[in-house]
Design a protein around this motif. Structure first.
Motif, PDB file in Angstrom:
ATOM      1  N   ALA A  13      -2.475   5.682  -2.596  1.00 44.85           N
ATOM      2  CA  ALA A  13      -1.664   7.120  -1.350  1.00 44.85           C
ATOM      3  C   ALA A  13      -2.966   7.765  -0.921  1.00 44.85           C
ATOM      4  O   ALA A  13      -3.360   8.416   0.021  1.00 44.85           O
ATOM      5  CB  ALA A  13      -1.111   7.600  -1.310  1.00 44.85           C
ATOM      6  N   PHE A  14      -3.649   8.497  -2.464  1.00 44.16           N
ATOM      7  CA  PHE A  14      -4.453   9.305  -2.240  1.00 44.16           C
ATOM      8  C   PHE A  14      -5.636   8.586  -1.349  1.00 44.16           C
ATOM      9  O   PHE A  14      -6.325   9.435  -0.259  1.00 44.16           O
ATOM     10  CB  PHE A  14      -4.725   9.522  -3.578  1.00 44.16           C
ATOM     11  CG  PHE A  14      -6.381  10.831  -3.890  1.00 44.16           C
ATOM     12  CD1 PHE A  14      -6.007  12.065  -3.383  1.00 44.16           C
ATOM     13  CD2 PHE A  14      -7.319  10.467  -4.274  1.00 44.16           C
ATOM     14  CE1 PHE A  14      -7.392  12.693  -3.681  1.00 44.16           C
ATOM     15  CE2 PHE A  14      -8.257  11.380  -4.027  1.00 44.16           C
ATOM     16  CZ  PHE A  14      -8.291  12.387  -3.709  1.00 44.16           C
ATOM     17  N   MET A  30       0.948  -1.360  -0.367  1.00 48.83           N
ATOM     18  CA  MET A  30      -0.205  -0.233  -0.172  1.00 48.83           C
ATOM     19  C   MET A  30       1.091   1.587  -0.091  1.00 48.83           C
ATOM     20  O   MET A  30       1.806   1.554   0.593  1.00 48.83           O
ATOM     21  CB  MET A  30      -0.702   0.109   1.356  1.00 48.83           C
ATOM     22  CG  MET A  30      -1.784   1.206   1.725  1.00 48.83           C
ATOM     23  SD  MET A  30      -2.996   1.259   0.265  1.00 48.83           S
ATOM     24  CE  MET A  30      -3.820   0.558   0.615  1.00 48.83           C
ATOM     25  N   ALA A  31       0.753   2.243  -1.333  1.00 45.27           N
ATOM     26  CA  ALA A  31       0.882   2.919  -1.011  1.00 45.27           C
ATOM     27  C   ALA A  31       0.753   3.869   0.573  1.00 45.27           C
ATOM     28  O   ALA A  31       0.145   3.779   1.232  1.00 45.27           O
ATOM     29  CB  ALA A  31       1.096   4.261  -1.918  1.00 45.27           C
ATOM     30  N   GLU A  57       4.075   3.842 -10.858  1.00 43.71           N
ATOM     31  CA  GLU A  57       4.189   4.724 -10.304  1.00 43.71           C
ATOM     32  C   GLU A  57       3.312   5.618  -9.690  1.00 43.71           C
ATOM     33  O   GLU A  57       2.417   5.864  -9.088  1.00 43.71           O
ATOM     34  CB  GLU A  57       4.985   6.035 -10.927  1.00 43.71           C
ATOM     35  CG  GLU A  57       6.416   5.698 -11.156  1.00 43.71           C
ATOM     36  CD  GLU A  57       6.325   4.401 -12.698  1.00 43.71           C
ATOM     37  OE1 GLU A  57       7.385   4.114 -12.752  1.00 43.71           O
ATOM     38  OE2 GLU A  57       5.283   4.335 -12.991  1.00 43.71           O
ATOM     39  N   PHE A  58       1.487   5.477 -11.158  1.00 44.63           N
ATOM     40  CA  PHE A  58       0.570   6.108 -10.842  1.00 44.63           C
ATOM     41  C   PHE A  58      -0.707   5.771 -10.139  1.00 44.63           C
ATOM     42  O   PHE A  58      -1.046   5.924  -8.809  1.00 44.63           O
ATOM     43  CB  PHE A  58      -0.309   6.355 -12.701  1.00 44.63           C
ATOM     44  CG  PHE A  58      -1.770   7.337 -12.004  1.00 44.63           C
ATOM     45  CD1 PHE A  58      -1.503   8.337 -12.119  1.00 44.63           C
ATOM     46  CD2 PHE A  58      -2.191   6.059 -12.185  1.00 44.63           C
ATOM     47  CE1 PHE A  58      -2.680   9.080 -12.094  1.00 44.63           C
ATOM     48  CE2 PHE A  58      -4.221   7.040 -12.199  1.00 44.63           C
ATOM     49  CZ  PHE A  58      -4.044   8.844 -12.322  1.00 44.63           C
ATOM     50  N   TYR A  70      -3.105   7.431 -17.166  1.00 46.22           N
ATOM     51  CA  TYR A  70      -1.600   8.421 -17.023  1.00 46.22           C
ATOM     52  C   TYR A  70      -0.749   9.537 -17.393  1.00 46.22           C
ATOM     53  O   TYR A  70      -1.422   9.922 -19.029  1.00 46.22           O
ATOM     54  CB  TYR A  70      -1.080   7.168 -17.389  1.00 46.22           C
ATOM     55  CG  TYR A  70      -1.489   5.869 -16.651  1.00 46.22           C
ATOM     56  CD1 TYR A  70      -1.673   5.615 -15.782  1.00 46.22           C
ATOM     57  CD2 TYR A  70      -1.437   4.788 -17.773  1.00 46.22           C
ATOM     58  CE1 TYR A  70      -2.210   3.552 -15.080  1.00 46.22           C
ATOM     59  CE2 TYR A  70      -1.919   3.247 -16.946  1.00 46.22           C
ATOM     60  CZ  TYR A  70      -2.465   2.865 -15.923  1.00 46.22           C
ATOM     61  OH  TYR A  70      -3.028   2.319 -15.598  1.00 46.22           O
ATOM     62  N   PRO A  71      -0.384   9.942 -16.318  1.00 49.53           N
ATOM     63  CA  PRO A  71      -0.001  11.894 -17.438  1.00 49.53           C
ATOM     64  C   PRO A  71       1.161  10.988 -17.725  1.00 49.53           C
ATOM     65  O   PRO A  71       1.888  10.198 -17.950  1.00 49.53           O
ATOM     66  CB  PRO A  71       0.114  12.099 -16.045  1.00 49.53           C
ATOM     67  CG  PRO A  71       0.264  11.671 -15.181  1.00 49.53           C
ATOM     68  CD  PRO A  71      -0.899  10.380 -15.273  1.00 49.53           C
ATOM     69  N   LYS A  72       1.707  11.832 -19.001  1.00 50.28           N
ATOM     70  CA  LYS A  72       2.659  11.784 -19.533  1.00 50.28           C
ATOM     71  C   LYS A  72       3.867  12.001 -18.554  1.00 50.28           C
ATOM     72  O   LYS A  72       4.169  12.124 -17.978  1.00 50.28           O
ATOM     73  CB  LYS A  72       3.091  12.793 -20.520  1.00 50.28           C
ATOM     74  CG  LYS A  72       3.988  12.813 -21.632  1.00 50.28           C
ATOM     75  CD  LYS A  72       4.369  14.544 -22.783  1.00 50.28           C
ATOM     76  CE  LYS A  72       5.086  13.766 -23.156  1.00 50.28           C
ATOM     77  NZ  LYS A  72       5.267  15.085 -23.933  1.00 50.28           N
TER      78      LYS A  72
END
Length: 899
Positions: free
Chosen positions: A49-50, A1-2, A42-43, A34-36
């Motif tokens: 975590a959020f 878990m993040a 990673e995302f 997913y952002p660039k």
């Protein structure tokens, strides 16, 4: 878990907070964007975590926080979008259906890995034989309800919601799961209003202790126990609600005025702490005592208002009163959401047992007609078990007729269940004839005397009794074969259960369960075999374990009272083929009507999930009945009209007075007059398809149709064919003008093709002959109400249309075809039904119609109005001045004694 933590073990001022990943690689989400420059892992780490941060922050606060950690605006935006997509997916799940207020923010995406209460409950239920499908259903439904609540860390909120279940269908399991998930999400104080009776409060207390508290006992502090009810704990209540207290607080309390006053007074001692205490109030049996009551309703509202951060969720299977509360009043109307729980697999509800009528757009032939489990108590036997008001003192019931048969069958069922050795170990019979405790007490000696006599006859191997029992058993298992695919039980022959029968009769106890009882139903001490005689205490929430037989002749006048008294609804694991219900034919018809009302109401809740509708403007239709109220008169004072619109519907006659020669003759005359006037006065165009058994008269004026509606006599039980409502609807559509005004009609005569046999021929006029159709009646119908169930076929509903281009004839296709070909024209069909109408040889539940004259059946098909259907009205009968002798017995609300 993040994990959002400090690189220097959280020591202030040393290093900034960073995102640290400790989670396993997640599955790719269909919502992921997913952002660039970012990969899947990673995302997902950042998003996990959020979600964990949301447990201690609102979504808005969490987004602001992650930006403080140096996260880019682009990544924060993608995380917010992902969260919004997941919450919307939860909110818009097809099951359970719901209605939600406009622009309501959602935040809950389901259980998280570090939750404790819900995983513990889920594991416990899995050990208690819940299968995976049932657990998934409970998980999904409870997640939906949690998502309707406000985030517990919002600065202020006041939620009002309603969850609609089925009688004896697992509503308690749903709100137990709701409490567990809300606790995991941050709600702290839970108040459960558990009906008005001690028995239900105790049952709920025990259930929550075992399933919620004991599995994670360090998480909970119960304010109530198994003995008594709420009493103010010693000390300052602030200790329970302060920030230092990490436990969740649980209170299970009756809707009892003195108890509620004590709770309110105790809570008022800690106003500052309550501001920071996210609270959830669960109102079980929310239609009872909570709505339109002089003392209980204001007290509940005052307690709800003590919490600036609080939610109120009512649970009920009979939401009629709740949905009729004035939405403009500061009351308990579910202004934020209504959730419709799906019917669990294997649940015996009104529709399964009694069948129902077809709703708008349904094919009547595809609507279930109910299991053959209802048995008749003749009207002449009712006075033998239910005295009049002036006959209660000294009344002694007779254990004869249908009641005697029901008791014998109960003992046979219990013996058969012991042979099978499946399902719950308890076996119960319900006897419910009166609200009077004096009447309940009068049953004890006669039933016990009959039990002893039967035990003696069994010991003596009495041949006459054994033959009676054998005939009864073999007749019953033939009517409902256990090995049918939808039941899946193994039939038990009489010779297999007979050796166990004497032991069953010896074990059986007569239990009186009412507000004055000392000895009551208790399933905690071991297997129970009991004939339970009672009234109100057995008609609200309390589960009768192993209920197999019900004898019910209690008088009632409202939908909700009747439904709640139906303790036979629920699950029958291991004996799905064996339950039986004895009641009068009139009550059977009431329950069938209520099954239709219930299905229509639930479909409304499911269908009207549209953005421009909210619970404050949402109007659930509730069909009325000439002999029943929707709910108590006091609860209907703010009611609006129910729908009287027929746009897009097809309605048809189903019930006929086959023994009333004058009634049948008048209807034949009305049909002949309609045909004659259509041709002679309206100049209708005659399309002759006599060789196919069809004649169509096109372009009939609406005023001739109205004359027919005035002359034709619909049976009172054909509720959808109310001549007054039909006439009113047609007149409104005509007055409205424009598209779909119904000024022109087609009239179709539908029979069988002419065979040349004069004995089969029916003539409406010169050149208008067909052979009569056959419509046998349902075997259990008769007397004043022969029930043919289905008159029209789908193809008949489009007899005046060109259906050649249709690949499949279904309801939707027929509506579209009428919209395209005849958008302004309705259809009226006439069926000449053969008086004898023998039953098909392959239909065991059918019987010959056997009418004294030929019967005219009528069907009407209405096009959908173009544009807004402004004719739709919502109404209910004005019953406010009617004397109600079946109002709820709320005397227990004011009793202080908890004996």
């Amino acid at each position: 878990m993040a994990d959002l933590t400090s690189a220097a073990d959280g020591r202030a001022g040393r290093t900034p907070l960073v995102w640290r990943s400790t989670c396993r690689p997640p599955l790719r989400s269909r919502y992921a964007v997913y952002p660039k420059g970012w990969g899947l892992q990673e995302f997902e780490d950042q998003y996990e975590a959020f979600k964990r941060l949301i447990k201690t922050h609102t979504p808005e606060q969490a987004l602001a926080t992650i930006k403080l950690f140096g996260m880019s605006d682009e990544l924060a935006k993608r995380i917010a979008e992902r969260h919004q997509q997941e919450t919307i997916a939860v909110r818009e799940k097809r099951e359970p259906g719901s209605v939600v207020r406009n622009n309501r923010e959602t935040w809950y995406v389901g259980p998280q890995d570090d939750d404790r209460c819900w995983p513990a409950l889920r594991n416990l239920l899995a050990k208690q034989s819940w299968d995976e499908d049932s657990l998934r259903g409970l998980d999904s439904a409870s997640t939906k309800v949690v998502s309707m609540l406000d985030h517990p860390l919002e600065s202020a909120f006041s939620t009002r919601g309603l969850v609609v279940g089925y009688v004896q269908s697992g509503k308690t399991s749903n709100f137990t799961a709701l409490i567990a998930k809300a606790a995991d999400a941050g709600y702290k104080f839970f108040i459960v209003l558990a009906g008005v009776h001690n028995g239900l409060r105790l049952q709920t207390q025990l259930r929550l202790e075992r399933q919620l508290v004991e599995p994670v006992i360090d998480q909970w502090h119960p304010l109530t126990g198994r003995v008594g009810d709420f009493e103010p704990p010693a000390g300052n209540p602030a200790a329970f609600f302060g920030d230092k207290s990490q436990q969740h607080v649980l209170c299970v309390i009756k809707k009892n005025v003195p108890r509620l006053r004590k709770l309110k007074a105790w809570l008022e001692k800690a106003p500052d702490y309550l501001r920071n205490c996210p609270t959830l109030i669960i109102d079980d049996e929310a239609d009872q005592a909570s709505v339109a009551s002089r003392s209980t309703n204001p007290l509940i509202r005052e307690i709800v208002d003590l919490f600036p951060r609080g939610g109120y969720v009512g649970y009920t299977a009979t939401p009629f009163a709740n949905l009729l509360i004035d939405p403009a009043a500061k009351d308990l109307y579910p202004e934020d959401f209504v959730v419709n729980l799906p019917k669990p697999r294997g649940h015996f509800g009104t529709e399964v047992l009694f069948g129902r009528d077809a709703l708008d757009g349904e094919d009547p032939q595809e609507v279930p007609d109910g299991y053959d489990m209802i048995r008749t108590v003749p009207d002449e036997e009712v006075p033998l078990v239910r005295p009049g008001r002036d006959e209660i003192e000294g009344f002694v019931p007779e254990i004869s007729g249908a009641l005697r048969t029901a008791v014998l069958y109960f003992w046979l069922v219990t013996a058969a269940r012991r042979v099978r050795g499946t399902g719950v170990p308890h076996s119960t019979m319900l006897v419910h004839t009166s609200v009077s405790t004096v009447v309940h007490e009068s049953f004890e000696r006669p039933l016990e005397a009959f039990r002893k006599r039967t035990a003696g006859w069994l010991d003596a191997a009495d041949g006459e009794l054994l033959e009676e029992l054998r005939r009864l058993w073999e007749a019953e298992i033939a009517r409902v074969p256990g090995n049918e695919p939808d039941l899946g039980e193994t039939p038990v022959p009489f010779d297999a259960l007979l050796p166990l029968l004497a032991g069953v009769v010896d074990d059986c106890r007569i239990i009186l369960d009412n507000s004055k009882s000392v000895k009551r139903l208790d399933y905690e001490a071991g297997p129970v075999v009991a004939i339970a005689v009672g009234g109100n205490t057995l008609s609200r929430g309390l589960t009768l374990e192993g209920l197999a037989v019900s004898y019910f002749v209690r008088n009632a006048t409202t939908y909700d009272s009747l439904l709640q008294m139906g303790r036979w609804f629920g699950f029958r694991e291991g004996y799905a083929d064996l339950p039986r219900i004895w009641m009068t034919d009139g009550m059977r018809d009431w329950f069938r009507h209520i099954a239709t009302v219930e299905s229509e109401m639930r479909r409304d809740i499911d269908v009207y999930m549209v953005e421009d509708k909210t619970p404050r403007t949402f109007a659930v239709r509730m069909r009325t009945h000439p002999s029943l109220r929707i709910t108590a008169a006091g609860k209907m004072r703010d009611a609006v009209k129910a729908s009287a619109a027929y746009g897009g519907q097809r309605v048809q006659t189903r019930y006929f007075r086959t023994r009333d020669a004058e009634w049948l003759r008048a209807n034949r005359q009305a049909a002949h007059d309609l045909v004659d006037r259509s041709l002679r006065l309206a100049g209708a165009r005659h399309q002759d398809n006599g060789m196919q058994g069809r004649h169509i008269l096109r372009g009939v004026s609406y005023d001739i149709i109205l004359d027919f509606l005035d002359e034709y006599r619909f049976h009172g039980k054909s509720l959808e064919c109310d001549a007054g409502l039909l006439r009113s609807y047609v007149e409104r559509r005509v007055r409205s003008g424009g598209g779909g005004s119904l000024k022109r009609w087609n009239v179709a005569i539908i029979g069988n093709p002419l065979s040349g046999d004069p004995e089969k021929r029916y003539e409406f006029g010169p050149g208008l002959a067909v052979d009569r159709v056959i419509r046998a009646k349902l075997g259990e119908s008769g007397g004043d109400a022969a029930d043919i169930k289905t008159l029209m076929s789908r193809r008949d509903a489009g007899v005046d249309l060109d259906l050649g281009a249709l690949t499949e004839i279904n309801e939707a296709a027929l509506k579209n075809a009428r919209r395209e070909q005849a958008p302004d024209t309705a259809l009226l069909t006439l069926y000449p039904i053969d008086a004898l109408s023998p039953s098909p040889t392959n239909r065991e539940r059918r019987a010959p119609l056997d009418a004294v004259d030929h019967v005219i059946g009528v069907g009407l098909v209405f096009p959908m109005p173009r544009g807004e259907d402004s004719e739709v009205e919502y109404y209910s009968a004005d019953l406010s001045r009617v004397q109600d002798d079946e109002e709820e017995d709320l005397s227990l609300l004011f009793e202080e004694d908890d004996s």
